[in-house]
Design a protein around this motif. Structure first.
Motif, PDB file in Angstrom:
ATOM      1  N   LEU A 154       0.820  -1.198   0.000  1.00 28.70           N
ATOM      2  CA  LEU A 154       0.000   0.000   0.000  1.00 28.70           C
ATOM      3  C   LEU A 154       0.864   1.262   0.000  1.00 28.70           C
ATOM      4  O   LEU A 154       0.641   2.191  -0.788  1.00 28.70           O
ATOM      5  CB  LEU A 154      -0.936   0.005   1.214  1.00 28.70           C
ATOM      6  CG  LEU A 154      -1.766   1.271   1.418  1.00 28.70           C
ATOM      7  CD1 LEU A 154      -2.721   1.482   0.249  1.00 28.70           C
ATOM      8  CD2 LEU A 154      -2.524   1.193   2.733  1.00 28.70           C
ATOM      9  N   LEU A 155       1.860   1.304   0.872  1.00 29.12           N
ATOM     10  CA  LEU A 155       2.734   2.478   0.944  1.00 29.12           C
ATOM     11  C   LEU A 155       3.512   2.680  -0.356  1.00 29.12           C
ATOM     12  O   LEU A 155       3.725   3.815  -0.785  1.00 29.12           O
ATOM     13  CB  LEU A 155       3.683   2.360   2.138  1.00 29.12           C
ATOM     14  CG  LEU A 155       3.008   2.432   3.508  1.00 29.12           C
ATOM     15  CD1 LEU A 155       4.011   2.136   4.610  1.00 29.12           C
ATOM     16  CD2 LEU A 155       2.330   3.767   3.720  1.00 29.12           C
ATOM     17  N   SER A 156       3.922   1.595  -0.999  1.00 29.65           N
ATOM     18  CA  SER A 156       4.619   1.701  -2.293  1.00 29.65           C
ATOM     19  C   SER A 156       3.689   2.257  -3.361  1.00 29.65           C
ATOM     20  O   SER A 156       4.101   3.081  -4.183  1.00 29.65           O
ATOM     21  CB  SER A 156       5.163   0.335  -2.725  1.00 29.65           C
ATOM     22  OG  SER A 156       6.159  -0.095  -1.834  1.00 29.65           O
ATOM     23  N   ALA A 157       2.439   1.820  -3.360  1.00 36.94           N
ATOM     24  CA  ALA A 157       1.469   2.334  -4.332  1.00 36.94           C
ATOM     25  C   ALA A 157       1.263   3.836  -4.131  1.00 36.94           C
ATOM     26  O   ALA A 157       1.239   4.599  -5.105  1.00 36.94           O
ATOM     27  CB  ALA A 157       0.138   1.589  -4.212  1.00 36.94           C
ATOM     28  N   ILE A 158       1.166   4.261  -2.889  1.00 32.77           N
ATOM     29  CA  ILE A 158       0.993   5.685  -2.603  1.00 32.77           C
ATOM     30  C   ILE A 158       2.239   6.457  -3.036  1.00 32.77           C
ATOM     31  O   ILE A 158       2.150   7.490  -3.710  1.00 32.77           O
ATOM     32  CB  ILE A 158       0.697   5.907  -1.103  1.00 32.77           C
ATOM     33  CG1 ILE A 158      -0.670   5.319  -0.752  1.00 32.77           C
ATOM     34  CG2 ILE A 158       0.788   7.380  -0.736  1.00 32.77           C
ATOM     35  CD1 ILE A 158      -0.929   5.228   0.746  1.00 32.77           C
ATOM     36  N   ARG A 159       3.418   5.972  -2.646  1.00 33.34           N
ATOM     37  CA  ARG A 159       4.681   6.651  -2.958  1.00 33.34           C
ATOM     38  C   ARG A 159       4.882   6.796  -4.456  1.00 33.34           C
ATOM     39  O   ARG A 159       5.349   7.826  -4.940  1.00 33.34           O
ATOM     40  CB  ARG A 159       5.850   5.876  -2.332  1.00 33.34           C
ATOM     41  CG  ARG A 159       7.228   6.446  -2.639  1.00 33.34           C
ATOM     42  CD  ARG A 159       8.338   5.704  -1.892  1.00 33.34           C
ATOM     43  NE  ARG A 159       8.262   4.269  -1.952  1.00 33.34           N
ATOM     44  CZ  ARG A 159       8.788   3.517  -2.922  1.00 33.34           C
ATOM     45  NH1 ARG A 159       9.414   4.068  -3.926  1.00 33.34           N
ATOM     46  NH2 ARG A 159       8.677   2.205  -2.888  1.00 33.34           N
ATOM     47  N   LEU A 160       4.501   5.770  -5.213  1.00 32.87           N
ATOM     48  CA  LEU A 160       4.735   5.764  -6.655  1.00 32.87           C
ATOM     49  C   LEU A 160       3.553   6.302  -7.455  1.00 32.87           C
ATOM     50  O   LEU A 160       3.619   6.392  -8.682  1.00 32.87           O
ATOM     51  CB  LEU A 160       5.069   4.342  -7.111  1.00 32.87           C
ATOM     52  CG  LEU A 160       6.347   3.767  -6.507  1.00 32.87           C
ATOM     53  CD1 LEU A 160       6.465   2.289  -6.820  1.00 32.87           C
ATOM     54  CD2 LEU A 160       7.559   4.541  -6.982  1.00 32.87           C
ATOM     55  N   GLY A 161       2.453   6.642  -6.762  1.00 34.57           N
ATOM     56  CA  GLY A 161       1.281   7.141  -7.457  1.00 34.57           C
ATOM     57  C   GLY A 161       0.623   6.078  -8.318  1.00 34.57           C
ATOM     58  O   GLY A 161      -0.009   6.379  -9.322  1.00 34.57           O
ATOM     59  N   GLY A 162       0.777   4.816  -7.916  1.00 36.24           N
ATOM     60  CA  GLY A 162       0.197   3.701  -8.670  1.00 36.24           C
ATOM     61  C   GLY A 162      -0.993   3.119  -7.945  1.00 36.24           C
ATOM     62  O   GLY A 162      -1.550   3.732  -7.033  1.00 36.24           O
ATOM     63  N   TRP A 164      -2.765  -0.659  -6.293  1.00 35.50           N
ATOM     64  CA  TRP A 164      -2.441  -1.916  -5.611  1.00 35.50           C
ATOM     65  C   TRP A 164      -2.076  -3.023  -6.594  1.00 35.50           C
ATOM     66  O   TRP A 164      -1.061  -3.686  -6.440  1.00 35.50           O
ATOM     67  CB  TRP A 164      -3.647  -2.306  -4.762  1.00 35.50           C
ATOM     68  CG  TRP A 164      -3.480  -3.561  -3.972  1.00 35.50           C
ATOM     69  CD1 TRP A 164      -3.710  -4.824  -4.399  1.00 35.50           C
ATOM     70  CD2 TRP A 164      -3.057  -3.662  -2.625  1.00 35.50           C
ATOM     71  NE1 TRP A 164      -3.467  -5.721  -3.404  1.00 35.50           N
ATOM     72  CE2 TRP A 164      -3.056  -5.027  -2.288  1.00 35.50           C
ATOM     73  CE3 TRP A 164      -2.690  -2.742  -1.654  1.00 35.50           C
ATOM     74  CZ2 TRP A 164      -2.696  -5.485  -1.037  1.00 35.50           C
ATOM     75  CZ3 TRP A 164      -2.325  -3.207  -0.415  1.00 35.50           C
ATOM     76  CH2 TRP A 164      -2.333  -4.567  -0.113  1.00 35.50           C
ATOM     77  N   ASP A 165      -2.931  -3.236  -7.590  1.00 35.46           N
ATOM     78  CA  ASP A 165      -2.737  -4.353  -8.517  1.00 35.46           C
ATOM     79  C   ASP A 165      -1.674  -4.094  -9.572  1.00 35.46           C
ATOM     80  O   ASP A 165      -1.117  -5.034 -10.121  1.00 35.46           O
ATOM     81  CB  ASP A 165      -4.059  -4.694  -9.215  1.00 35.46           C
ATOM     82  CG  ASP A 165      -5.098  -5.200  -8.226  1.00 35.46           C
ATOM     83  OD1 ASP A 165      -4.709  -5.896  -7.272  1.00 35.46           O
ATOM     84  OD2 ASP A 165      -6.286  -4.872  -8.408  1.00 35.46           O
ATOM     85  N   GLN A 170       9.157  -5.751  -8.192  1.00 31.83           N
ATOM     86  CA  GLN A 170      10.520  -5.278  -7.937  1.00 31.83           C
ATOM     87  C   GLN A 170      10.565  -4.074  -6.995  1.00 31.83           C
ATOM     88  O   GLN A 170      11.589  -3.812  -6.383  1.00 31.83           O
ATOM     89  CB  GLN A 170      11.206  -4.919  -9.264  1.00 31.83           C
ATOM     90  CG  GLN A 170      11.390  -6.084 -10.207  1.00 31.83           C
ATOM     91  CD  GLN A 170      12.333  -7.128  -9.647  1.00 31.83           C
ATOM     92  OE1 GLN A 170      13.239  -6.819  -8.893  1.00 31.83           O
ATOM     93  NE2 GLN A 170      12.124  -8.376 -10.027  1.00 31.83           N
ATOM     94  N   VAL A 171       9.460  -3.311  -6.903  1.00 30.72           N
ATOM     95  CA  VAL A 171       9.447  -2.127  -6.037  1.00 30.72           C
ATOM     96  C   VAL A 171       9.052  -2.479  -4.600  1.00 30.72           C
ATOM     97  O   VAL A 171       9.106  -1.616  -3.721  1.00 30.72           O
ATOM     98  CB  VAL A 171       8.516  -1.014  -6.572  1.00 30.72           C
ATOM     99  CG1 VAL A 171       8.931  -0.588  -7.957  1.00 30.72           C
ATOM    100  CG2 VAL A 171       7.056  -1.430  -6.529  1.00 30.72           C
ATOM    101  N   LEU A 172       8.686  -3.719  -4.361  1.00 24.96           N
ATOM    102  CA  LEU A 172       8.273  -4.153  -3.027  1.00 24.96           C
ATOM    103  C   LEU A 172       9.427  -4.813  -2.297  1.00 24.96           C
ATOM    104  O   LEU A 172      10.275  -5.448  -2.911  1.00 24.96           O
ATOM    105  CB  LEU A 172       7.107  -5.141  -3.133  1.00 24.96           C
ATOM    106  CG  LEU A 172       5.833  -4.601  -3.762  1.00 24.96           C
ATOM    107  CD1 LEU A 172       4.836  -5.738  -3.952  1.00 24.96           C
ATOM    108  CD2 LEU A 172       5.247  -3.502  -2.913  1.00 24.96           C
ATOM    109  N   PRO A 173       9.457  -4.690  -0.971  1.00 26.72           N
ATOM    110  CA  PRO A 173      10.488  -5.403  -0.222  1.00 26.72           C
ATOM    111  C   PRO A 173      10.287  -6.914  -0.335  1.00 26.72           C
ATOM    112  O   PRO A 173       9.167  -7.393  -0.479  1.00 26.72           O
ATOM    113  CB  PRO A 173      10.310  -4.924   1.218  1.00 26.72           C
ATOM    114  CG  PRO A 173       9.009  -4.230   1.276  1.00 26.72           C
ATOM    115  CD  PRO A 173       8.584  -3.906  -0.115  1.00 26.72           C
TER     116      PRO A 173
END
Length: 179
Positions: A154-162, A164-165, A170-173
Motif C-alpha cells: 500500500l505504501l509503495s502504491a501511494i509513494r509511486l502514485g500507482g 495496488w494491482d 521489484q518495487v516491493l520489499p
C-alpha cells in the motif's frame, strides 16, 4: 522482545528518523546504531556511525548528495570515511571503494541470504577473498513482521502514485526481509 541488543536505522540519503529512533531504542534498552543508506547514480552504500567524527562525516556526505553538485560516491566516501563503517552489497562498488582508498577495516561486504540470489552471494564471497574484505550478515529488515508486506504494498502504491494491482514486484520489499 526478539533478544536483540543493538539495532540500526538507515533512511535513504537522510537521517529523518534518527532522533525518534535513538530515543525509542534507548527507552527499549537497545543500543541504537545511527546510519544512512547512501544512494547516488545507481550506487548504494550503508554508512553506519561509529563515533562523533562519523556522524559529522555522514552529515557532510548527505549534504553533498542533496546539493546537486558533481558527486562521485566512491571518491567522497574515501575522503569522508573516518568514523564510519561502510556496508556494500555490490562487488564492483566494493572494488571501486577499495581502489579509491577506503580503509579495508571500515569496508564490509553485506550478505543477506534470504534477500540475495545465490549468484550475488557467490560474487560477494569471491570479492571478499580477492580484496581481503570481511563479510557481514546484514539481516536487512524492511518489515517488522511478515504480515507487514501488505502495508508495504500500500505504501509503495501511494509513494509511486500507482495502484495496488499494478505494482511491479521489484518495487516491493522481499517478503523475507522482516525483523
Amino acid at each position: 522482545a526478539l533478544g536483540h541488543t543493538h539495532l540500526a536505522l538507515t533512511d535513504v540519503n537522510g537521517l529523518y528518523g534518527a532522533p525518534a529512533f535513538y530515543d525509542s531504542a534507548r527507552a527499549a534498552g537497545l543500543v541504537p546504531i545511527i546510519g544512512a543508506e547512501l544512494r547516488h547514480d545507481g550506487a548504494m552504500v550503508v554508512a553506519l556511525v561509529a563515533g562523533e567524527a562519523g556522524y559529522e562525516n555522514l552529515c557532510r556526505l548527505i549534504t553533498r548528495i542533496h546539493c546537486g553538485e558533481q558527486f562521485d560516491l566512491p571518491a567522497r566516501l574515501a575522503e569522508l570515511a573516518d568514523g564510519l563503517h561502510l556496508l556494500v552489497e555490490d562487488d564492483a562498488l566494493a572494488a571501486k571503494l577499495a581502489a579509491a582508498g577506503v580503509d579495508r577495516h571500515r569496508l564490509w561486504l553485506g550478505i543477506d541470504p534470504p534477500t540475495q540470489s545465490q549468484s550475488q552471494l557467490r560474487r560477494l564471497t569471491d570479492c571478499a577473498g580477492r580484496l581481503g574484505l570481511a563479510l557481514v550478515a546484514t539481516g536487512k529488515a524492511l518489515l517488522a513482521e511478515p504480515a507487514d508486506h501488505e502495508l508495504a504494498r500500500l505504501l509503495s502504491a501511494i509513494r509511486l502514485g500507482g495502484n495496488w494491482d499494478g505494482l511491479d514486484e521489484q518495487v516491493l520489499p522481499n517478503p523475507e526481509a522482516y525483523l
